[in-house]
Design a protein around this motif. Structure first.
Motif, PDB file in Angstrom:
ATOM      1  N   ARG A 271       0.958  -1.254  -0.036  1.00 51.00           N
ATOM      2  CA  ARG A 271      -0.057  -0.173  -0.026  1.00 51.00           C
ATOM      3  C   ARG A 271       0.825   1.368   0.059  1.00 51.00           C
ATOM      4  O   ARG A 271       1.910   1.293   0.691  1.00 51.00           O
ATOM      5  CB  ARG A 271      -0.870   0.029   1.176  1.00 51.00           C
ATOM      6  CG  ARG A 271      -1.780   1.352   1.387  1.00 51.00           C
ATOM      7  CD  ARG A 271      -2.382   1.223   2.810  1.00 51.00           C
ATOM      8  NE  ARG A 271      -3.350   2.185   2.791  1.00 51.00           N
ATOM      9  CZ  ARG A 271      -4.176   2.829   3.897  1.00 51.00           C
ATOM     10  NH1 ARG A 271      -4.156   1.692   4.811  1.00 51.00           N
ATOM     11  NH2 ARG A 271      -4.987   3.688   3.780  1.00 51.00           N
ATOM     12  N   THR A 272       0.302   2.061  -0.733  1.00 49.27           N
ATOM     13  CA  THR A 272       0.935   3.691  -0.566  1.00 49.27           C
ATOM     14  C   THR A 272      -0.155   4.666   0.075  1.00 49.27           C
ATOM     15  O   THR A 272      -1.364   4.004   0.126  1.00 49.27           O
ATOM     16  CB  THR A 272       1.326   4.123  -2.011  1.00 49.27           C
ATOM     17  OG1 THR A 272       0.324   4.594  -2.711  1.00 49.27           O
ATOM     18  CG2 THR A 272       2.402   3.433  -2.517  1.00 49.27           C
ATOM     19  N   PHE A 273       0.303   5.653   0.536  1.00 49.44           N
ATOM     20  CA  PHE A 273      -0.782   6.732   1.026  1.00 49.44           C
ATOM     21  C   PHE A 273      -0.934   7.851   0.478  1.00 49.44           C
ATOM     22  O   PHE A 273      -0.012   8.230  -0.349  1.00 49.44           O
ATOM     23  CB  PHE A 273      -0.151   6.819   2.736  1.00 49.44           C
ATOM     24  CG  PHE A 273      -0.056   5.427   3.567  1.00 49.44           C
ATOM     25  CD1 PHE A 273      -1.110   5.066   4.420  1.00 49.44           C
ATOM     26  CD2 PHE A 273       0.919   4.649   3.581  1.00 49.44           C
ATOM     27  CE1 PHE A 273      -1.226   4.131   5.329  1.00 49.44           C
ATOM     28  CE2 PHE A 273       0.845   3.515   4.144  1.00 49.44           C
ATOM     29  CZ  PHE A 273      -0.134   3.382   5.200  1.00 49.44           C
TER      30      PHE A 273
ATOM     31  N   VAL B  96      -1.230  -7.760  -4.703  1.00 49.44           N
ATOM     32  CA  VAL B  96      -2.145  -6.603  -4.819  1.00 49.44           C
ATOM     33  C   VAL B  96      -1.480  -5.287  -4.400  1.00 49.44           C
ATOM     34  O   VAL B  96      -0.787  -5.340  -3.301  1.00 49.44           O
ATOM     35  CB  VAL B  96      -3.489  -6.912  -3.924  1.00 49.44           C
ATOM     36  CG1 VAL B  96      -4.518  -5.776  -4.218  1.00 49.44           C
ATOM     37  CG2 VAL B  96      -4.304  -8.093  -4.063  1.00 49.44           C
ATOM     38  N   LEU B  97      -1.551  -4.039  -5.181  1.00 51.12           N
ATOM     39  CA  LEU B  97      -1.061  -3.080  -4.826  1.00 51.12           C
ATOM     40  C   LEU B  97      -2.402  -2.013  -4.825  1.00 51.12           C
ATOM     41  O   LEU B  97      -2.937  -1.699  -5.589  1.00 51.12           O
ATOM     42  CB  LEU B  97       0.105  -2.536  -5.952  1.00 51.12           C
ATOM     43  CG  LEU B  97       0.428  -0.934  -5.789  1.00 51.12           C
ATOM     44  CD1 LEU B  97       1.348  -0.908  -4.553  1.00 51.12           C
ATOM     45  CD2 LEU B  97       0.990  -0.620  -6.922  1.00 51.12           C
TER      46      LEU B  97
ATOM     47  N   ASN C 172       2.271  -8.144 -13.504  1.00 48.98           N
ATOM     48  CA  ASN C 172       1.137  -9.193 -13.341  1.00 48.98           C
ATOM     49  C   ASN C 172       0.455  -8.946 -12.252  1.00 48.98           C
ATOM     50  O   ASN C 172       0.403 -10.162 -11.555  1.00 48.98           O
ATOM     51  CB  ASN C 172       1.654 -10.620 -13.840  1.00 48.98           C
ATOM     52  CG  ASN C 172       0.383 -11.320 -14.147  1.00 48.98           C
ATOM     53  OD1 ASN C 172      -0.533 -10.925 -14.641  1.00 48.98           O
ATOM     54  ND2 ASN C 172       0.608 -12.664 -13.763  1.00 48.98           N
ATOM     55  N   ILE C 173       0.161  -7.887 -11.608  1.00 46.30           N
ATOM     56  CA  ILE C 173      -0.542  -7.780 -10.187  1.00 46.30           C
ATOM     57  C   ILE C 173      -1.605  -7.101 -10.332  1.00 46.30           C
ATOM     58  O   ILE C 173      -2.000  -6.380 -11.301  1.00 46.30           O
ATOM     59  CB  ILE C 173       0.403  -7.189  -9.368  1.00 46.30           C
ATOM     60  CG1 ILE C 173       0.598  -5.583  -9.665  1.00 46.30           C
ATOM     61  CG2 ILE C 173       1.939  -7.731  -9.168  1.00 46.30           C
ATOM     62  CD1 ILE C 173       1.296  -4.735  -8.438  1.00 46.30           C
ATOM     63  N   CYS C 174      -2.423  -6.988  -9.343  1.00 50.89           N
ATOM     64  CA  CYS C 174      -3.840  -6.357  -9.147  1.00 50.89           C
ATOM     65  C   CYS C 174      -3.471  -4.897  -8.723  1.00 50.89           C
ATOM     66  O   CYS C 174      -2.925  -4.727  -7.632  1.00 50.89           O
ATOM     67  CB  CYS C 174      -4.822  -7.134  -8.507  1.00 50.89           C
ATOM     68  SG  CYS C 174      -6.566  -6.195  -8.024  1.00 50.89           S
ATOM     69  N   VAL C 175      -4.075  -4.020  -9.373  1.00 45.77           N
ATOM     70  CA  VAL C 175      -3.932  -2.557  -8.705  1.00 45.77           C
ATOM     71  C   VAL C 175      -5.440  -2.075  -8.490  1.00 45.77           C
ATOM     72  O   VAL C 175      -6.263  -1.666  -9.324  1.00 45.77           O
ATOM     73  CB  VAL C 175      -3.383  -1.654  -9.914  1.00 45.77           C
ATOM     74  CG1 VAL C 175      -3.136  -0.005  -9.201  1.00 45.77           C
ATOM     75  CG2 VAL C 175      -1.654  -1.999 -10.148  1.00 45.77           C
TER      76      VAL C 175
END
Length: 270
Positions: A84-86, A174-175, A204-207
């Motif tokens: 996660r970013t904020f 997941v990002l 190849n990730i979920c954003v």
């Protein structure tokens, strides 16, 4: 076989009798780019805090890669593939750009306290590997030439990119991006959009992102979820959601704003 990576079923949370999130359902797939929008106070950040273990849901079920994780700690969720970013950048400003990325890899280190204290060969081997991987990641994000620069001295847009690179250093499935375009000028926002597309296409990730900048949302998201007063108001393809009368009334606003957003939706779907 389902390729769902993150699923929330009837998730809810109460704060002192106030239902902050109620009946929240989501099913995110691998390699998907989804936006979460809604007015201020709708509960968007609360949803992110539930996903990342900052809050524990009072009801419902939460699965990450098919495994129940509703009661998992934030650290455990990171180990399981969540990053996660904020909204407010949380870099280590007095550390270098390289060190900011390297610190995100700490949980992978296998050497013990004794090896670290005595600087044994195993310690140096792992530290060198971590440094090389961090430099590779910085190069991917075009930040390698800032490796020795203090993070706090980077331009604002580069700080945002570094925060995303640091999140990617945890090797997520997941990002979660919490208002990544906040405070950015149009040029920086365009660069951010390119970065997010690049991540989805190459890692190849979920954003899953929260964002108020509708041009960004409509420009990159494949699906949108609209939250209002803790409940899902609408969800679906961007060009359909922005034409929903309930969404326009609750979030998008005036007729002029509706027309502008609709035009952006048409552009984003082309």
């Amino acid at each position: 076989m389902s390729n769902s990576i993150l699923t929330m079923k009837d998730i809810g949370i109460n704060f002192g009798g106030l239902k902050a999130v109620d009946g929240f359902n989501i099913d995110l797939k691998a390699n998907e780019l989804v936006g979460l929008i809604g007015p201020n106070g709708a509960g968007k950040t609360t949803v992110f805090n539930l996903i990342t273990g900052v809050y524990e849901a009072t009801e419902g079920e939460y699965l990450l890669d098919g495994k129940p994780v509703r009661k998992a700690s934030t650290a455990k969720l990171v180990h399981n593939g969540l990053a996660r970013t904020f909204q407010n950048i949380r870099l280590f400003e007095d550390m270098s750009v390289l060190e900011n990325v390297m610190v995100a890899m700490n949980y992978r280190m296998k050497y013990g306290l004794l090896a670290a204290t005595l600087r044994l060969p195993g310690y140096w081997r792992e530290e060198n590997e971590r440094r090389e991987k961090a430099l590779e990641l910085l190069k991917i994000f075009d930040l390698d030439h800032f490796a020795d620069t203090n993070a706090g001295n980077l331009p604002y847009g580069k700080q945002r990119k570094l925060e995303i690179a640091r999140a990617m250093a945890t090797n997520p499935k997941v990002l979660l991006l919490d208002e990544p375009a906040a405070g950015m000028n149009p040029t920086e926002t365009e660069e951010l959009m390119d970065t997010i597309r690049f991540i989805r296409e190459n890692f190849n990730i979920c954003v899953f992102l929260i964002e108020h900048d509708m041009k960004l949302v409509l420009g990159i998201c494949e699906r949108i979820i609209v939250l209002d007063h803790g409940r899902i108001l609408a969800k679906g393809k961007p060009q359909d959601v922005v034409r929903d009368k309930a969404v326009i009334e609750a979030y998008l606003g005036t007729a002029e704003e509706e027309e502008e957003v609709a035009e952006d939706g048409n552009a984003g779907s082309q």
